[in-house]
Motif scaffolding. Structure first.
Motif, PDB file in Angstrom:
ATOM      1  N   TRP A 268      21.452  25.844  94.799  1.00 37.11           N
ATOM      2  CA  TRP A 268      22.088  27.035  95.377  1.00 37.11           C
ATOM      3  C   TRP A 268      23.482  26.768  95.909  1.00 37.11           C
ATOM      4  O   TRP A 268      24.284  27.682  96.031  1.00 37.11           O
ATOM      5  CB  TRP A 268      21.191  27.600  96.495  1.00 37.11           C
ATOM      6  CG  TRP A 268      20.025  28.342  95.931  1.00 37.11           C
ATOM      7  CD1 TRP A 268      18.743  27.887  95.821  1.00 37.11           C
ATOM      8  CD2 TRP A 268      20.032  29.641  95.359  1.00 37.11           C
ATOM      9  NE1 TRP A 268      17.952  28.827  95.217  1.00 37.11           N
ATOM     10  CE2 TRP A 268      18.721  29.927  94.925  1.00 37.11           C
ATOM     11  CE3 TRP A 268      21.016  30.606  95.161  1.00 37.11           C
ATOM     12  CZ2 TRP A 268      18.370  31.127  94.310  1.00 37.11           C
ATOM     13  CZ3 TRP A 268      20.669  31.799  94.552  1.00 37.11           C
ATOM     14  CH2 TRP A 268      19.364  32.052  94.135  1.00 37.11           C
ATOM     15  N   TYR A 269      23.801  25.530  96.257  1.00 37.63           N
ATOM     16  CA  TYR A 269      25.108  25.172  96.805  1.00 37.63           C
ATOM     17  C   TYR A 269      25.367  25.946  98.100  1.00 37.63           C
ATOM     18  O   TYR A 269      24.474  26.563  98.662  1.00 37.63           O
ATOM     19  CB  TYR A 269      26.209  25.399  95.765  1.00 37.63           C
ATOM     20  CG  TYR A 269      25.973  24.622  94.484  1.00 37.63           C
ATOM     21  CD1 TYR A 269      26.231  23.263  94.409  1.00 37.63           C
ATOM     22  CD2 TYR A 269      25.458  25.251  93.352  1.00 37.63           C
ATOM     23  CE1 TYR A 269      25.993  22.541  93.244  1.00 37.63           C
ATOM     24  CE2 TYR A 269      25.213  24.537  92.180  1.00 37.63           C
ATOM     25  CZ  TYR A 269      25.480  23.190  92.137  1.00 37.63           C
ATOM     26  OH  TYR A 269      25.235  22.489  90.997  1.00 37.63           O
ATOM     27  N   GLU A 270      26.625  25.900  98.566  1.00 37.01           N
ATOM     28  CA  GLU A 270      26.937  26.533  99.851  1.00 37.01           C
ATOM     29  C   GLU A 270      28.006  27.607  99.687  1.00 37.01           C
ATOM     30  O   GLU A 270      28.863  27.519  98.815  1.00 37.01           O
ATOM     31  CB  GLU A 270      27.440  25.486 100.852  1.00 37.01           C
ATOM     32  CG  GLU A 270      26.425  24.439 101.247  1.00 37.01           C
ATOM     33  CD  GLU A 270      27.012  23.409 102.190  1.00 37.01           C
ATOM     34  OE1 GLU A 270      28.239  23.474 102.459  1.00 37.01           O
ATOM     35  OE2 GLU A 270      26.266  22.523 102.660  1.00 37.01           O
ATOM     36  N   GLN A 271      27.956  28.584 100.556  1.00 42.63           N
ATOM     37  CA  GLN A 271      29.006  29.590 100.620  1.00 42.63           C
ATOM     38  C   GLN A 271      30.261  28.935 101.195  1.00 42.63           C
ATOM     39  O   GLN A 271      30.198  28.261 102.223  1.00 42.63           O
ATOM     40  CB  GLN A 271      28.568  30.751 101.519  1.00 42.63           C
ATOM     41  CG  GLN A 271      29.590  31.872 101.630  1.00 42.63           C
ATOM     42  CD  GLN A 271      29.091  32.993 102.528  1.00 42.63           C
ATOM     43  OE1 GLN A 271      27.943  32.983 102.978  1.00 42.63           O
ATOM     44  NE2 GLN A 271      29.935  33.971 102.796  1.00 42.63           N
ATOM     45  N   PRO A 272      31.424  29.067 100.538  1.00 43.68           N
ATOM     46  CA  PRO A 272      32.649  28.426 101.044  1.00 43.68           C
ATOM     47  C   PRO A 272      32.980  28.874 102.461  1.00 43.68           C
ATOM     48  O   PRO A 272      32.825  30.053 102.806  1.00 43.68           O
ATOM     49  CB  PRO A 272      33.722  28.894 100.055  1.00 43.68           C
ATOM     50  CG  PRO A 272      32.968  29.232  98.818  1.00 43.68           C
ATOM     51  CD  PRO A 272      31.662  29.784  99.278  1.00 43.68           C
ATOM     52  N   LYS A 273      33.441  27.932 103.259  1.00 37.27           N
ATOM     53  CA  LYS A 273      33.795  28.246 104.644  1.00 37.27           C
ATOM     54  C   LYS A 273      35.207  28.802 104.761  1.00 37.27           C
ATOM     55  O   LYS A 273      35.521  29.540 105.694  1.00 37.27           O
ATOM     56  CB  LYS A 273      33.646  26.985 105.510  1.00 37.27           C
ATOM     57  CG  LYS A 273      32.215  26.472 105.615  1.00 37.27           C
ATOM     58  CD  LYS A 273      32.149  25.216 106.463  1.00 37.27           C
ATOM     59  CE  LYS A 273      30.709  24.747 106.656  1.00 37.27           C
ATOM     60  NZ  LYS A 273      30.046  24.420 105.373  1.00 37.27           N
ATOM     61  N   ASN A 274      36.073  28.444 103.825  1.00 35.07           N
ATOM     62  CA  ASN A 274      37.462  28.907 103.872  1.00 35.07           C
ATOM     63  C   ASN A 274      37.847  29.502 102.528  1.00 35.07           C
ATOM     64  O   ASN A 274      37.859  28.794 101.517  1.00 35.07           O
ATOM     65  CB  ASN A 274      38.405  27.751 104.224  1.00 35.07           C
ATOM     66  CG  ASN A 274      39.869  28.181 104.244  1.00 35.07           C
ATOM     67  OD1 ASN A 274      40.180  29.368 104.339  1.00 35.07           O
ATOM     68  ND2 ASN A 274      40.773  27.215 104.156  1.00 35.07           N
ATOM     69  N   ILE A 275      38.137  30.784 102.500  1.00 32.79           N
ATOM     70  CA  ILE A 275      38.536  31.438 101.250  1.00 32.79           C
ATOM     71  C   ILE A 275      40.005  31.876 101.279  1.00 32.79           C
ATOM     72  O   ILE A 275      40.460  32.574 100.383  1.00 32.79           O
ATOM     73  CB  ILE A 275      37.625  32.650 100.935  1.00 32.79           C
ATOM     74  CG1 ILE A 275      37.679  33.682 102.062  1.00 32.79           C
ATOM     75  CG2 ILE A 275      36.196  32.191 100.698  1.00 32.79           C
ATOM     76  CD1 ILE A 275      36.878  34.942 101.756  1.00 32.79           C
ATOM     77  N   ASP A 276      40.730  31.431 102.302  1.00 34.01           N
ATOM     78  CA  ASP A 276      42.141  31.810 102.415  1.00 34.01           C
ATOM     79  C   ASP A 276      43.015  31.137 101.364  1.00 34.01           C
ATOM     80  O   ASP A 276      44.172  31.526 101.177  1.00 34.01           O
ATOM     81  CB  ASP A 276      42.674  31.476 103.809  1.00 34.01           C
ATOM     82  CG  ASP A 276      42.060  32.364 104.883  1.00 34.01           C
ATOM     83  OD1 ASP A 276      41.589  33.469 104.540  1.00 34.01           O
ATOM     84  OD2 ASP A 276      42.041  31.949 106.063  1.00 34.01           O
TER      85      ASP A 276
END
Length: 350
Positions: A268-276
């Motif tokens: 599943w991996y992880e949701q990115p913490k920084n999308i800027d």
């Protein structure tokens, strides 16, 4: 009007014969359906903003990812070029993109996303190929990636080439399965076009007779970036060079630059913490289905902020039955705690 890429190997009359029967009835039903939806909002441009800057222009190098930016005399960034990528963003006339049939979301932007003829490297600004390209496209209003992308949403008018081939206009995701709920996938750009297509590796792929004017999520990206913008295309994830066939193939492929890498444990991996770090035109990848193991299941094109400040994207998906920035199946946002935001995993700049 785009020239056809690849070599159609079947005469037009033969293609029409192949598409007869069930495809005819499907197409007639789709024409009736299309007539009922509101017309897509056309692009509007603020002609007072020509996209041209005045004063001395200066270059600057930035990191994460490594890139060169061009600033105008007031210090504002007017163009961005990323090492290892062919996609560039140029400032230009302001445009409004909207899809009133499915959402109130609007994207008002002065970003123009274009494909350079060569991959950017540090110092490319000194090379003649770049000088010629930049002179032609900076401030130009010729169709770019965003313009191409919105030529397939609900209500988008049909566009045909000199031979009568429809290369743009309202697209669908794919026909319904026998259960009447789910839709068939594996609809590529040549299914939308309805013609056989020969790739650079010599492979020829033939359209499904019941999927005319349809593209799944990755097929849509290949239609926009490949067939329309001329980015090289692979015939499959493991054949040829260029943009792979599937969302997972694109996410893990060697083409472009990983601006947000897959992180965390598989599958599943992880949701990115920084999308800027995202830039308009980036390809986005989502993990949505536990049945596909560690594969990325959905792909999209990042548009930037909408008029409410949300980071939004456009993609072809089943719930909307085609390309959309709409709210069907979840709002098209990367920020917040919405359906797609929670499932977003990685991004690539071609």
């Amino acid at each position: 009007m785009p020239k056809r890429k690849g070599r159609p190997v079947v005469h037009a009359a033969t293609v029409l014969a192949l598409l007869a029967g069930s495809a005819y009835f499907t197409y007639e039903l789709r024409k009736d359906e299309q007539a009922k939806v509101p017309a897509a909002q056309t692009i509007t441009e603020n002609l007072n903003n020509s996209g041209k800057s005045t004063g001395k222009q200066t270059w600057e190098r930035l990191n994460n990812p490594a890139r060169s930016v061009l600033r105008d005399g007031k210090g504002a960034v007017i163009a961005t070029f990323t090492d290892g990528a062919r996609t560039a963003t140029l400032k230009g006339p302001t445009r409004t993109f909207a899809e009133p049939a499915t959402t109130n979301t609007k994207v008002v932007t002065d970003d123009w996303v274009r494909l350079m003829p060569e991959t950017w490297t540090n110092g490319s600004e000194k090379q003649q190929w770049f000088k010629d390209w930049f002179k032609q496209y900076y401030g130009s209003e010729e169709d770019d990636i965003f313009a191409f992308a919105f030529q397939y949403i609900q209500g988008a008018p049909a566009k045909k080439d000199d031979q009568g081939l429809q290369y743009a206009g309202h697209a669908y995701y794919g026909p319904l399965k026998p259960d009447g709920v789910d839709r068939y996938e594996q609809t590529d750009f040549y299914d939308y076009l309805g013609i056989p297509y020969t790739f650079r590796d010599g492979s020829t792929m033939y359209p499904h007779s019941d999927r005319l004017h349809s593209v799944d999520c990755s097929g849509y990206l290949r239609l926009v970036y490949g067939y329309r913008a001329r980015y090289p295309l692979m015939s499959a994830n493991d054949k040829g060079d260029g943009l792979p066939r599937t969302a997972d193939g694109m996410a893990r492929g060697k083409e472009g630059v990983d601006v947000i890498k897959l992180q965390g444990p598989s599958p599943w991996y992880e949701q990115p913490k920084n999308i800027d770090v995202l830039q308009p035109g980036d390809l986005l990848f989502f993990k949505m289905d536990h049945r596909t193991g560690n594969h990325m299941d959905h792909s999209a094109i990042y548009l930037g902020p909408d008029t409410e400040g949300h980071k939004v994207f456009i993609s072809s998906r089943k719930e909307q039955n085609g390309p959309t920035i709409g709210d069907g199946g979840g709002v098209s946002r990367l920020d917040g705690n919405g359906f797609y935001a929670k499932l977003f995993r990685s991004a690539k700049r071609l």
